[in-house]
Design a protein around this motif. Structure first.
Motif, short mmCIF file in Angstrom:
data_model
loop_
_atom_site.label_atom_id
_atom_site.label_comp_id
_atom_site.label_asym_id
_atom_site.label_seq_id
_atom_site.Cartn_x
_atom_site.Cartn_y
_atom_site.Cartn_z
N GLU A 42 0.82 -1.21 0.00
CA GLU A 42 0.00 0.00 0.00
C GLU A 42 0.86 1.27 0.00
OE1 GLU A 42 0.18 -1.64 4.27
OE2 GLU A 42 0.00 -2.40 2.21
N ASP A 43 2.03 1.21 0.65
CA ASP A 43 2.91 2.38 0.69
C ASP A 43 3.58 2.59 -0.67
OD1 ASP A 43 2.26 2.74 3.35
OD2 ASP A 43 3.96 1.54 4.06
N VAL A 44 4.05 1.52 -1.28
CA VAL A 44 4.67 1.62 -2.60
C VAL A 44 3.63 2.07 -3.63
CG1 VAL A 44 5.79 0.31 -4.45
CG2 VAL A 44 6.46 -0.07 -2.06
N ARG A 45 2.41 1.56 -3.50
CA ARG A 45 1.32 1.98 -4.39
C ARG A 45 1.14 3.49 -4.37
NH1 ARG A 45 -4.05 0.86 -1.57
NH2 ARG A 45 -3.08 2.55 -0.36
N ASP A 46 1.20 4.08 -3.18
CA ASP A 46 1.00 5.52 -3.05
C ASP A 46 2.13 6.31 -3.72
OD1 ASP A 46 -1.30 4.99 -1.67
OD2 ASP A 46 -0.43 5.31 0.32
N VAL A 47 3.36 5.79 -3.63
CA VAL A 47 4.49 6.47 -4.27
C VAL A 47 4.36 6.38 -5.79
CG1 VAL A 47 6.99 6.42 -4.63
CG2 VAL A 47 6.05 6.13 -2.32
N VAL A 48 3.98 5.22 -6.30
CA VAL A 48 3.80 5.07 -7.74
C VAL A 48 2.72 6.03 -8.23
CG1 VAL A 48 2.98 3.49 -9.55
CG2 VAL A 48 4.65 2.71 -7.87
N ARG A 49 1.65 6.18 -7.46
CA ARG A 49 0.60 7.11 -7.84
C ARG A 49 1.14 8.55 -7.89
NH1 ARG A 49 -4.05 6.05 -4.32
NH2 ARG A 49 -2.77 7.07 -2.72
N GLN A 50 1.99 8.91 -6.93
CA GLN A 50 2.58 10.25 -6.93
C GLN A 50 3.42 10.48 -8.19
OE1 GLN A 50 4.48 11.60 -3.17
NE2 GLN A 50 3.60 9.75 -2.27
N LEU A 51 4.17 9.47 -8.59
CA LEU A 51 5.01 9.61 -9.78
C LEU A 51 4.16 9.75 -11.04
CD1 LEU A 51 7.78 6.98 -8.94
CD2 LEU A 51 8.11 9.44 -9.18
N VAL A 52 3.10 8.97 -11.11
CA VAL A 52 2.21 9.07 -12.27
C VAL A 52 1.57 10.46 -12.33
CG1 VAL A 52 0.06 8.20 -13.29
CG2 VAL A 52 1.75 6.59 -12.38
N GLU A 53 1.14 10.96 -11.18
CA GLU A 53 0.53 12.30 -11.14
C GLU A 53 1.55 13.38 -11.46
OE1 GLU A 53 -1.10 12.38 -7.25
OE2 GLU A 53 -2.91 11.21 -7.78
N HIS A 54 2.79 13.18 -11.04
CA HIS A 54 3.84 14.18 -11.28
C HIS A 54 4.08 14.38 -12.77
CE1 HIS A 54 7.69 16.30 -10.86
NE2 HIS A 54 8.16 15.48 -11.79
N PHE A 55 4.13 13.29 -13.53
CA PHE A 55 4.43 13.41 -14.95
C PHE A 55 3.17 13.66 -15.78
CE2 PHE A 55 8.21 11.06 -13.48
CZ PHE A 55 9.19 11.88 -14.02
N ALA A 56 2.01 13.28 -15.28
CA ALA A 56 0.73 13.53 -15.96
C ALA A 56 0.77 13.12 -17.43
CB ALA A 56 0.34 15.01 -15.83
N LEU A 57 1.34 11.94 -17.67
CA LEU A 57 1.47 11.44 -19.04
C LEU A 57 0.34 10.46 -19.32
CD1 LEU A 57 3.61 11.63 -21.39
CD2 LEU A 57 4.51 9.46 -20.53
N PRO A 58 -0.37 10.61 -20.42
CA PRO A 58 -1.45 9.67 -20.72
C PRO A 58 -0.90 8.31 -21.16
CG PRO A 58 -1.17 11.18 -22.55
CD PRO A 58 -0.27 11.68 -21.45
N GLY A 59 -1.76 7.32 -21.11
CA GLY A 59 -1.38 6.00 -21.63
C GLY A 59 -0.89 5.04 -20.56
N ALA A 60 -0.37 3.91 -21.03
CA ALA A 60 0.09 2.83 -20.15
C ALA A 60 1.33 3.24 -19.37
CB ALA A 60 0.36 1.57 -20.96
N VAL A 61 1.57 2.52 -18.29
CA VAL A 61 2.73 2.76 -17.43
C VAL A 61 3.43 1.43 -17.18
CG1 VAL A 61 3.53 3.57 -15.17
CG2 VAL A 61 1.60 4.71 -16.29
N GLY A 62 4.75 1.42 -17.29
CA GLY A 62 5.54 0.23 -16.97
C GLY A 62 6.21 0.40 -15.62
N VAL A 63 6.18 -0.65 -14.81
CA VAL A 63 6.76 -0.58 -13.46
C VAL A 63 7.61 -1.83 -13.21
CG1 VAL A 63 6.25 -0.50 -10.98
CG2 VAL A 63 4.80 0.76 -12.58
N THR A 64 8.82 -1.64 -12.70
CA THR A 64 9.66 -2.78 -12.34
C THR A 64 9.36 -3.21 -10.90
OG1 THR A 64 11.55 -1.61 -11.35
CG2 THR A 64 11.48 -1.79 -13.77
#
Length: 299
Positions: A42-64
């Motif tokens: 749940e904590d890592v999920r929140d950080v990934v969400r912050q990164l997605v919101e920071h870049f505001a890029l449409p489309g798919a996202v790849g995560v390692t």
């Protein structure tokens, strides 16, 4: 130009950047957020969400992810919270971000990137990409095609567990100089050479920044060894590449959650057979008498 956001979950930081998947080039500076203590889902999920919101890029996202990833589920948790085991992490991140998120093992992501845009570009045959850090990650590439989740850092070299004996962390903990560490790595690579006969080893992780320290000390019979070229960007680039290849949401296999232990369903016995067994086991009164009667034999 196909630009996709790639995010790399690491032990100390989670970083991301938009990637031009046609060239492997990052389109902006990386943005990094420290990995939460314990790395709970749940904590890592929140950080990934912050990164997605920071870049505001449409489309798919790849995560390692630093563990086994199969059909979007995370199946191991060597250096993160055990809550990841058996988790449908693709769905966790997709629901949190509103984007189609696709996970890939971190070493596999680095392998994809190096094979396409780095030290393995244009190399035919078998390429093994190994990342030396806290552990040892591995990516097996055959003619440009990834064979995922090899986890070769967990091989045993007689009584030695490879990644706890030959990782960069082991070098630091055992206070090894580069020659001593190179001897351990050579033993490990020789074992992999015997198993896979790769045309090329690509050595990544933090040590790839200083190849002059360790490369002269590696000894192999047949395979070439080179340092990785993309270094800290490899995971981000590979994650974006994988998301580009995957496209939209994939259909998950039906059945039990991948990676979770399942108990086989007990077969129901035929009631008539069970009744017969009960009758067969119940001794008769004549049987009891016969059992209690002593017999004598004539000589």
């Amino acid at each position: 130009m196909s630009v996709i956001l790639g995010i790399d979950i690491g032990g100390s930081g989670i970083k991301g950047a938009p990637v031009d998947t046609a060239t492997g080039q990052l389109q902006t500076e990386r943005f990094r957020i420290p990995t939460p203590d314990g790395a709970r889902p749940e904590d890592v999920r929140d950080v990934v969400r912050q990164l997605v919101e920071h870049f505001a890029l449409p489309g798919a996202v790849g995560v390692t992810f630093p563990g086994i990833v199969q059909h979007g589920h995370t199946l191991s948790a060597a250096n993160v919270d055990k809550g990841w085991i058996g988790l449908d992490a693709d769905t966790l991140f997709t629901d949190a971000t509103g984007h189609d998120v696709h996970l890939i093992n971190d070493a596999d992501a680095a392998g994809l990137a190096e094979a396409k845009f780095g030290a393995g570009a244009g190399v035919p045959g078998t390429v093994l990409v190994l990342t030396f850090g806290t552990g040892i990650g591995s990516a097996l590439i055959q003619d440009g095609t990834l064979i995922p989740n090899t986890e070769l850092g967990h091989l045993w070299l007689r009584d030695k567990h490879a990644e706890t004996w030959a990782s960069d962390r082991a070098r630091e903990l055992d206070d090894l100089n580069w020659k001593q560490w190179g001897k351990r790595v050579s033993t490990y690579l020789q074992h992999l050479e015997l198993l896979f006969s790769p045309d090329l080893f690509i050595i990544g992780g933090g040590v790839s920044k200083r190849p002059e320290k360790w490369l002269p000390h590696l000894q192999l019979g047949r395979s070439r060894v080179v340092p990785a070229q993309l270094q800290n960007e490899a995971g981000i680039v590979g994650a974006a590449m994988m998301a580009a290849q995957t496209g939209g949401r994939t259909t998950r296999p039906t059945g039990p959650v991948v990676g979770q232990a399942t108990v086989p369903r007990k077969l129901r016995a035929d009631p008539t057979l069970e009744a017969k067994k009960t009758v067969a086991k119940k001794p008769s009164s004549s049987g009891k008498a016969a059992a209690g009667k002593k017999t004598t034999s004539k000589r």
